[in-house]
Design an enzyme around this catalytic site. Structure first.
Site, mmCIF file in Angstrom:
data_model
loop_
_atom_site.group_PDB
_atom_site.id
_atom_site.type_symbol
_atom_site.label_atom_id
_atom_site.label_comp_id
_atom_site.label_asym_id
_atom_site.label_seq_id
_atom_site.Cartn_x
_atom_site.Cartn_y
_atom_site.Cartn_z
ATOM 1 N N GLU A 116 0.829 -1.209 0.000
ATOM 2 C CA GLU A 116 0.000 0.000 0.000
ATOM 3 C C GLU A 116 0.867 1.264 0.000
ATOM 4 O OE1 GLU A 116 -3.085 -0.170 -0.538
ATOM 5 O OE2 GLU A 116 -3.771 -2.105 0.249
ATOM 6 N N HIS A 139 -2.876 2.366 8.178
ATOM 7 C CA HIS A 139 -3.941 1.542 7.605
ATOM 8 C C HIS A 139 -4.082 0.309 8.478
ATOM 9 C CE1 HIS A 139 -6.347 -1.017 5.157
ATOM 10 N NE2 HIS A 139 -5.361 -1.848 4.901
ATOM 11 N N HIS A 141 -7.098 -2.972 9.880
ATOM 12 C CA HIS A 141 -8.377 -3.637 9.628
ATOM 13 C C HIS A 141 -9.231 -3.606 10.901
ATOM 14 C CE1 HIS A 141 -6.445 -6.156 6.109
ATOM 15 N NE2 HIS A 141 -6.281 -4.839 5.963
ATOM 16 N N GLU A 169 -17.988 12.809 22.998
ATOM 17 C CA GLU A 169 -16.770 13.509 22.579
ATOM 18 C C GLU A 169 -16.418 13.300 21.102
ATOM 19 O OE1 GLU A 169 -13.785 13.385 25.644
ATOM 20 O OE2 GLU A 169 -15.332 14.292 26.887
ATOM 21 N N HIS A 210 -12.955 -3.787 4.492
ATOM 22 C CA HIS A 210 -11.499 -3.925 4.496
ATOM 23 C C HIS A 210 -10.888 -3.268 5.742
ATOM 24 C CE1 HIS A 210 -7.510 -3.689 2.019
ATOM 25 N NE2 HIS A 210 -7.282 -3.734 3.314
#
Ligand code: 2HA
Ligand code: ZN
Length: 270
Positions: A116, A139, A141, A169, A210
């Site tokens: 990625e 990134h 999951h 909040e 994802h």
């Protein structure tokens, strides 16, 4: 040279990766993290006059020319990073023309940064355009956000308001809401471009079925944002089994935003 494994940036990076693994978000080789390092931070630990192994980039990264990035390796497991950061991550320097990077530290011959990397570099470019203190892209999951993406309409306004409505909040922590891109194939393709477009407005972007991509000025702020949004998603999934549950209404959300001096996304609430 000082021992890089004792540097603050390696410690922060490996600790947050380990935490995400322990949260159950990053099974197997799931997830990737990148952290922009300053030359003055890195120079006590690495001889920056040396050239590194060349790694061809899939995007034009000239806007990051000369920048140093600490990033996880392709196929590496979050579970193993803290025990051996050097075998599972690397530090790269983006070339002046932006077509390639040099791997200056970490990973073995033949091993490369995350699949990625294009998403990470495009997202750094996009965030730096709106925030010059930006430094981190994560990134992961995140479990409940994935579940939520499977059961809730993929509409940014609905999704954001479901999250804001469950924890007082939340509107203060992500007043711009959560961005959502269409389902897409992971890796060095369209997903990076779509994410970068969204991440200019939203500090966190959902990849349906994802995971998420989140940005921050620090490792703590990027991680803190994900845990906040993930906890609201968990509440949503649990609470949805009950009828007549309460949520924070629009009037209360507006009061909160004004009390904490944040500007919520005008498309979502007026
Ligand atoms: O690196 O999470 O999206 C593994 C992934 C790809
Ligand atoms: Zn992923």
């Amino acid at each position: 040279m000082k021992n890089i494994l004792e540097s603050k940036f390696i410690q922060e990076f490996s600790n947050v990766i380990d935490r995400m693994y322990l949260n159950g978000w990053d099974e197997r080789n799931a997830g990737n993290v990148s952290y922009l390092l300053l030359e003055e931070e890195l120079s006590p630990y690495l001889d920056l006059s040396k050239k590194g192994r060349v790694h061809q980039l899939q995007i034009d990264a000239h806007k990051l020319a000369g920048k140093y990035v600490l990033v996880t390796g392709s196929g590496k497991y979050f579970r193993n990073v803290k025990g051996n950061p050097e075998a599972n991550s690397c530090i790269i320097r983006i070339s002046q023309c932006g077509t390639h990077a040099e791997i200056l530290w970490g990973l073995k011959e033949g091993e490369v940064p995350t699949s990625e990397l294009s998403t990470h570099l495009s997202s750094h470019i996009a965030r730096l355009e709106v925030d010059d203190t930006h430094r981190v892209i994560i990134h992961t999951h995140a479990t409940y956000l994935n579940i939520m993406s499977a059961v809730v309409d993929l509409d940014e306004k609905n999704f954001t308001k479901a999250l804001w409505g469950l924890n007082t909040e939340n509107i203060i922590i992500f007043p711009e809401g959560i961005g959502i891109i269409p389902w897409e194939i992971p890796g060095n393709g369209l997903i990076g471009k779509n994410t970068a477009n969204k991440i200019k407005t939203y500090k966190i972007v959902l990849w349906p079925l994802h995971g998420v991509v989140a940005s921050g000025e620090t490792v703590d702020s990027a991680f803190g944002l994900i845990e906040t949004v993930e906890k609201a998603a968990m509440m949503y999934i649990v609470i949805n089994n009950y009828s007549n549950y309460k949520t924070i209404n629009d009037e209360e959300l507006i009061k909160l935003a004004s009390a904490f001096k944040v500007t919520p996304n005008k498309e979502f609430i007026k």
